[in-house]
Motif scaffolding. Structure first.
Motif, PDB file in Angstrom:
ATOM      1  N   ALA A   9       0.910  -1.375  -0.116  1.00 25.08           N
ATOM      2  CA  ALA A   9       0.010  -0.080  -0.064  1.00 25.08           C
ATOM      3  C   ALA A   9       0.704   1.112   0.033  1.00 25.08           C
ATOM      4  CB  ALA A   9      -1.048  -0.125   1.137  1.00 25.08           C
ATOM      5  N   GLY A  10       1.858   1.260   0.951  1.00 24.20           N
ATOM      6  CA  GLY A  10       2.939   2.339   0.863  1.00 24.20           C
ATOM      7  C   GLY A  10       3.410   2.578  -0.569  1.00 24.20           C
ATOM      8  N   SER A  11       4.032   1.474  -1.117  1.00 21.75           N
ATOM      9  CA  SER A  11       4.553   1.621  -2.481  1.00 21.75           C
ATOM     10  C   SER A  11       3.632   2.125  -3.469  1.00 21.75           C
ATOM     11  CB  SER A  11       5.086   0.219  -2.797  1.00 21.75           C
ATOM     12  OG  SER A  11       5.900  -0.295  -2.122  1.00 21.75           O
ATOM     13  N   ILE A  12       2.192   1.804  -3.539  1.00 20.84           N
ATOM     14  CA  ILE A  12       1.265   2.378  -4.405  1.00 20.84           C
ATOM     15  C   ILE A  12       1.095   3.771  -3.963  1.00 20.84           C
ATOM     16  CG2 ILE A  12      -1.047   2.226  -5.002  1.00 20.84           C
ATOM     17  CD1 ILE A  12      -0.835  -0.862  -4.548  1.00 20.84           C
ATOM     18  N   LEU A  13       1.039   4.122  -2.730  1.00 23.96           N
ATOM     19  CA  LEU A  13       0.777   5.666  -2.537  1.00 23.96           C
ATOM     20  C   LEU A  13       2.161   6.357  -3.092  1.00 23.96           C
ATOM     21  CD1 LEU A  13      -0.567   5.836   1.232  1.00 23.96           C
ATOM     22  CD2 LEU A  13      -1.522   6.363  -0.795  1.00 23.96           C
ATOM     23  N   GLY A  14       3.109   5.904  -2.990  1.00 18.58           N
ATOM     24  CA  GLY A  14       4.533   6.288  -3.381  1.00 18.58           C
ATOM     25  C   GLY A  14       4.324   6.618  -4.901  1.00 18.58           C
ATOM     26  N   LEU A  15       4.210   5.496  -5.567  1.00 13.71           N
ATOM     27  CA  LEU A  15       4.039   5.712  -7.054  1.00 13.71           C
ATOM     28  C   LEU A  15       3.076   6.533  -7.556  1.00 13.71           C
ATOM     29  CD1 LEU A  15       4.641   4.035  -9.711  1.00 13.71           C
ATOM     30  CD2 LEU A  15       2.492   2.551  -9.259  1.00 13.71           C
ATOM     31  N   THR A  16       1.722   6.555  -6.965  1.00 14.41           N
ATOM     32  CA  THR A  16       0.720   7.508  -7.364  1.00 14.41           C
ATOM     33  C   THR A  16       1.256   8.977  -7.029  1.00 14.41           C
ATOM     34  OG1 THR A  16      -0.418   7.041  -5.562  1.00 14.41           O
ATOM     35  CG2 THR A  16      -0.974   5.732  -7.439  1.00 14.41           C
TER      36      THR A  16
END
Length: 122
Positions: A9-16
Motif C-alpha cells: 500500500a505504501g509503495s502504491i501511495l508512493g508511485l501515485t
C-alpha cells in the motif's frame, strides 16, 4: 501478513504520489487554469501522500521480531492519507458546490494521519 499489505500500500501511495505530483506540475493548469490556490493544494496533497508512503514502507519493513509498533499506526496513516490527499485531489478537479459533502473528509483524514503518528509514541 499485515506488513506485506502495508508495504505494498505504501509503495502504491508512493508511485501515485510521484505521478500525481508530476501531473500537478505539468498538466493540472489545463484543468484548473492559473488558480494558485488549487495548484498549491494539489502540490501539498502529493507531498503529504509521498511522506506517508515512505512512512508506511519504513514501518512495514521493520522485522516483526523487533517491531514494537501499535497496530493502529499503519491503518490510520493509510486511511488518513487516502482521505486527506484523495479529497483534495477530487475537490481540486471538481466544482466544490457539487461535492460539499467531501469538505469534512479532508480534516478528518488529517486527524487520522496525526493519530497514526501519535500512535507511534505508544
Amino acid at each position: 501478513m499485515a506488513s506485506n499489505f502495508y508495504f505494498k500500500a505504501g509503495s502504491i501511495l508512493g508511485l501515485t504520489a510521484v505521478g500525481l505530483g508530476a501531473f500537478g506540475t505539468h498538466g493540472l493548469a489545463k484543468y484548473v487554469g492559473d488558480d494558485a490556490t488549487k495548484l498549491k493544494n494539489w502540490s501539498m496533497a502529493a507531498h503529504y501522500q509521498l511522506l506517508h508512503a515512505v512512512a508506511l514502507v519504513s514501518i512495514s519493513s521493520i522485522p516483526p521480531a523487533v517491531r514494537r509498533i501499535h497496530p493502529a499506526v499503519a491503518p490510520l496513516m493509510l486511511g488518513g492519507t487516502i482521505a486527506f490527499s484523495g479529497s483534495i485531489y477530487i475537490l481540486t478537479l471538481k466544482k466544490r458546490e457539487q461535492l460539499r459533502f467531501l469538505g469534512p473528509v479532508t480534516p478528518l483524514g488529517g486527524l487520522a494521519m496525526m493519530a497514526g503518528w501519535a500512535a507511534l509514541l505508544l
